[in-house]
Design a protein around this motif. Structure first.
Motif, PDB file in Angstrom:
ATOM      1  N   VAL A 196       0.622  -1.634  -0.056  1.00  0.00           N
ATOM      2  CA  VAL A 196      -0.132  -0.499  -0.151  1.00  0.00           C
ATOM      3  C   VAL A 196       0.722   1.673  -0.150  1.00  0.00           C
ATOM      4  O   VAL A 196       0.527   2.091  -0.789  1.00  0.00           O
ATOM      5  CB  VAL A 196      -0.754  -0.119   1.058  1.00  0.00           C
ATOM      6  N   ALA A 197       1.647   1.224   0.759  1.00  0.00           N
ATOM      7  CA  ALA A 197       2.456   2.496   1.057  1.00  0.00           C
ATOM      8  C   ALA A 197       3.165   2.524  -0.032  1.00  0.00           C
ATOM      9  O   ALA A 197       4.077   4.292  -0.367  1.00  0.00           O
ATOM     10  CB  ALA A 197       3.873   2.286   1.892  1.00  0.00           C
ATOM     11  N   TRP A 198       3.602   1.684  -0.879  1.00  0.00           N
ATOM     12  CA  TRP A 198       5.176   2.156  -2.289  1.00  0.00           C
ATOM     13  C   TRP A 198       4.244   3.473  -2.890  1.00  0.00           C
ATOM     14  O   TRP A 198       4.456   4.543  -3.403  1.00  0.00           O
ATOM     15  CB  TRP A 198       5.811   0.682  -2.586  1.00  0.00           C
ATOM     16  N   PRO A 199       2.834   3.055  -3.765  1.00  0.00           N
ATOM     17  CA  PRO A 199       2.330   3.771  -4.672  1.00  0.00           C
ATOM     18  C   PRO A 199       1.842   5.001  -3.574  1.00  0.00           C
ATOM     19  O   PRO A 199       2.298   5.856  -4.437  1.00  0.00           O
ATOM     20  CB  PRO A 199       1.190   3.300  -4.697  1.00  0.00           C
ATOM     21  N   LEU A 200       1.640   5.092  -2.834  1.00  0.00           N
ATOM     22  CA  LEU A 200       2.062   6.545  -1.693  1.00  0.00           C
ATOM     23  C   LEU A 200       2.709   7.156  -1.122  1.00  0.00           C
ATOM     24  O   LEU A 200       2.620   8.916  -2.028  1.00  0.00           O
ATOM     25  CB  LEU A 200       0.952   5.755  -0.262  1.00  0.00           C
ATOM     26  N   ARG A 229     -12.436   1.695   6.551  1.00  0.00           N
ATOM     27  CA  ARG A 229     -12.941   0.402   7.137  1.00  0.00           C
ATOM     28  C   ARG A 229     -14.637  -0.216   6.854  1.00  0.00           C
ATOM     29  O   ARG A 229     -14.725  -1.727   7.495  1.00  0.00           O
ATOM     30  CB  ARG A 229     -14.031   1.329   8.314  1.00  0.00           C
ATOM     31  N   ALA A 230     -14.955   0.285   5.681  1.00  0.00           N
ATOM     32  CA  ALA A 230     -16.141  -0.037   5.365  1.00  0.00           C
ATOM     33  C   ALA A 230     -15.905  -1.130   4.627  1.00  0.00           C
ATOM     34  O   ALA A 230     -16.234  -2.221   3.965  1.00  0.00           O
ATOM     35  CB  ALA A 230     -16.689   0.786   4.041  1.00  0.00           C
ATOM     36  N   GLY A 287      -8.524   4.035   0.363  1.00  0.00           N
ATOM     37  CA  GLY A 287      -9.146   2.724   1.296  1.00  0.00           C
ATOM     38  C   GLY A 287      -9.402   1.604   1.045  1.00  0.00           C
ATOM     39  O   GLY A 287      -9.698   0.975   1.776  1.00  0.00           O
ATOM     40  N   SER A 288      -9.719   2.089  -0.245  1.00  0.00           N
ATOM     41  CA  SER A 288      -9.929   0.734  -1.194  1.00  0.00           C
ATOM     42  C   SER A 288      -8.856  -0.809  -1.540  1.00  0.00           C
ATOM     43  O   SER A 288      -8.581  -1.821  -1.598  1.00  0.00           O
ATOM     44  CB  SER A 288     -10.998   0.510  -1.951  1.00  0.00           C
ATOM     45  N   GLY A 289      -7.447   0.276  -1.170  1.00  0.00           N
ATOM     46  CA  GLY A 289      -6.555  -0.976  -1.454  1.00  0.00           C
ATOM     47  C   GLY A 289      -5.427  -1.008  -2.507  1.00  0.00           C
ATOM     48  O   GLY A 289      -4.645  -1.284  -3.343  1.00  0.00           O
ATOM     49  N   SER A 339      -1.743   3.049   8.681  1.00  0.00           N
ATOM     50  CA  SER A 339      -3.671   3.671   9.666  1.00  0.00           C
ATOM     51  C   SER A 339      -4.777   3.758   8.682  1.00  0.00           C
ATOM     52  O   SER A 339      -5.450   2.970   9.081  1.00  0.00           O
ATOM     53  CB  SER A 339      -3.653   5.481   9.213  1.00  0.00           C
ATOM     54  N   ILE A 340      -4.206   2.967   7.864  1.00  0.00           N
ATOM     55  CA  ILE A 340      -4.888   2.020   6.736  1.00  0.00           C
ATOM     56  C   ILE A 340      -5.431   0.690   7.179  1.00  0.00           C
ATOM     57  O   ILE A 340      -6.611   0.523   7.227  1.00  0.00           O
ATOM     58  CB  ILE A 340      -4.646   2.435   5.039  1.00  0.00           C
ATOM     59  N   ASN A 341      -4.253   0.095   7.189  1.00  0.00           N
ATOM     60  CA  ASN A 341      -4.174  -1.453   7.644  1.00  0.00           C
ATOM     61  C   ASN A 341      -5.039  -1.279   8.714  1.00  0.00           C
ATOM     62  O   ASN A 341      -5.679  -2.100   9.307  1.00  0.00           O
ATOM     63  CB  ASN A 341      -3.067  -1.431   7.579  1.00  0.00           C
TER      64      ASN A 341
END
Length: 452
Positions: free
Chosen positions: A15-19, A75-76, A154-156, A294-296
């Motif tokens: 998740v982090a590397w594209p961010l 969360r959703a 949020g959806s990865g 935080s997303i995880n």
């Protein structure tokens, strides 16, 4: 480290590397304008530094609102609730666009008076005015794009916003370069040309994100839009309000810092303007790890797997400290490369850059740690506590210190050092509160298992 923890950290990396690349590309938009207009002289650089601070406040608030929505969406996703995801997306659009419309109108109405109050030099003020007139439209397009980015993050699906920036940046460079210097028969617009280039490029990215959103399966956006009610909007807003307020506090503090820095002589202010985008890009690069964390954490909460959070956060902290050290070394190299990046700078500007070098080298070490703690606390529902820490260190201590040093005509390193002072003050408070939250989390998990 157990297998579960390793799997979660690997997921964090994915998740982090594209961010991280997103963060680099986002900040590179400012750097593109800065490097393209650097040859226009210190007046244009100072004008861009001023408008960048103002725009950073508005874009930062958009980002804050989207960041709060992002945690709700995560969360959703953790609960596999497609209707909640669609609701969060639509409400996020309503809130972000509403904020941008109101603030853009206020900005345009009071822009002349604002710039007259901020800067004495009429040449700087005139160039800043022309840039901000165009940027008001860019902010409106950005408000919708930021929420779509929050949905994908949020959806990865963090690669989709990355691809959007990879489309946007080359377009920004090409269009801005043509319009700034008047190539191929186009008028020579100077700094205003950079603003138009950014507007066109952001609009292209928006189109790409809208197309990707349309391709999402089983996302009932139209049904959610028709079924929305005031209670849902209020509930959504109440959850994101502390997060947004926290970001507004930080963004307004950064803007005020930049405005106070504008009271320095033009060479010192130009030096700070040249360094700040690189500092912000470095900070955003490492913050991507904190955002992914935080997303995880939010997804753990959505899946009712809170027992995994404590160890996961401790491992994430160790990694981000290593990233902070690496970033400090990068800024050491950056200081050596400055004469190559900006070869036509005045000698006084070069002296000012040398004076602030030790400070911008050390800042990443503490800022990266604070970023991870802050994002983790927000994901754990402690946004108000994070807001309190930022408010006290920035507004009660940091900014009054900066005003005092400027009033006493202190040295440049003491003025610029106000940023480092604030970050150092946050370290103890963040560590204390994060440790307490993780301890409470572990205790509640043990108690729940005992009852079973």
């Amino acid at each position: 480290m157990n297998v579960v923890s390793k799997d979660n950290l690997i997921k964090n990396v994915s998740v982090a590397w594209p961010l991280a690349l997103n963060a680099i590309l986002v900040q590179s938009m400012v750097l593109v304008d800065l490097m393209l207009i650097a040859n226009l002289g210190e007046i244009s650089v100072a004008a861009l530094g001023l408008v960048s601070a103002i725009l950073a406040f508005f874009v930062g608030t958009q980002y804050a609102l989207a960041n709060g929505t992002q945690l709700i969406l995560a969360r959703a996703v953790g609960g596999n609730d497609r209707h909640a995801m669609a609701n969060g997306l639509v409400i996020g659009w309503l809130i972000s666009a509403g904020f941008t419309l109101i603030t853009s109108v206020l900005l345009l109405v009071g822009l002349d008076e604002l710039l007259s109050w901020l800067v004495d030099d009429p040449l700087v003020s005139r160039q800043a005015y022309r840039y901000l007139q165009v940027s008001a439209f860019m902010l409106l397009v950005s408000s919708f794009a930021q929420v779509m980015i929050a949905f994908f993050n949020g959806s990865g699906q963090t690669r989709l916003p990355l691809y959007g920036y990879l489309i946007e940046i080359p377009m920004n460079v090409l269009i801005s370069l043509v319009l700034i210097y008047g190539y191929f028969g186009f008028p020579e617009l100077g700094l205003r040309g950079a603003a138009i280039g950014s507007l066109v490029a952001v609009s292209i990215r928006f189109g790409y994100l809208a197309w990707q959103l349309k391709r999402q399966r089983n996302l009932p956006i139209m049904a959610s839009r028709k079924a929305l009610n005031v209670a849902q909007v209020v509930t959504h807003f109440r959850e994101i309000f502390p997060i947004a307020t926290n970001f507004v506090t930080l963004a307004s503090g950064v803007m005020l810092h930049q405005m106070l820095f504008a009271q320095l002589d033009v060479y010192s202010f130009a030096a700070i303007t040249l360094v700040m985008p690189w500092m912000q890009m470095g900070a955003q690069f490492v913050t991507s790890w904190a955002l992914a964390t935080s997303i995880n954490i939010s997804q753990f909460r959505g899946r009712q797997q809170t027992h995994l959070i404590s160890e996961f956060v401790e491992q994430a902290i160790r990694i981000i400290l290593l990233l902070g050290v690496a970033l400090c070394l990068v800024f050491v190299a950056f200081g050596e490369l400055l004469p190559i990046l900006y070869p036509k700078l005045d000698e006084q500007t070069q002296q000012a850059l040398a004076a602030i070098a030790p400070i911008y080298i050390l800042i990443p070490l503490v800022r990266t740690y604070n970023g991870l703690c802050g994002h983790s606390l927000r994901a754990l529902g402690q946004s108000v506590k994070v807001l309190q820490i930022h408010f006290v260190t920035q507004w009660v201590i940091g900014i009054p210190y900066l005003i005092l040093v400027l009033y006493c005509e202190g040295p440049l390193w003491a003025v610029f050092g106000s940023i480092l002072l604030e970050e150092c003050l946050k370290v103890f408070a963040f560590r204390k509160h994060l440790k307490r939250e993780l301890t409470l989390l572990v205790s509640s998990d043990v108690e729940r298992r005992t009852k079973r």
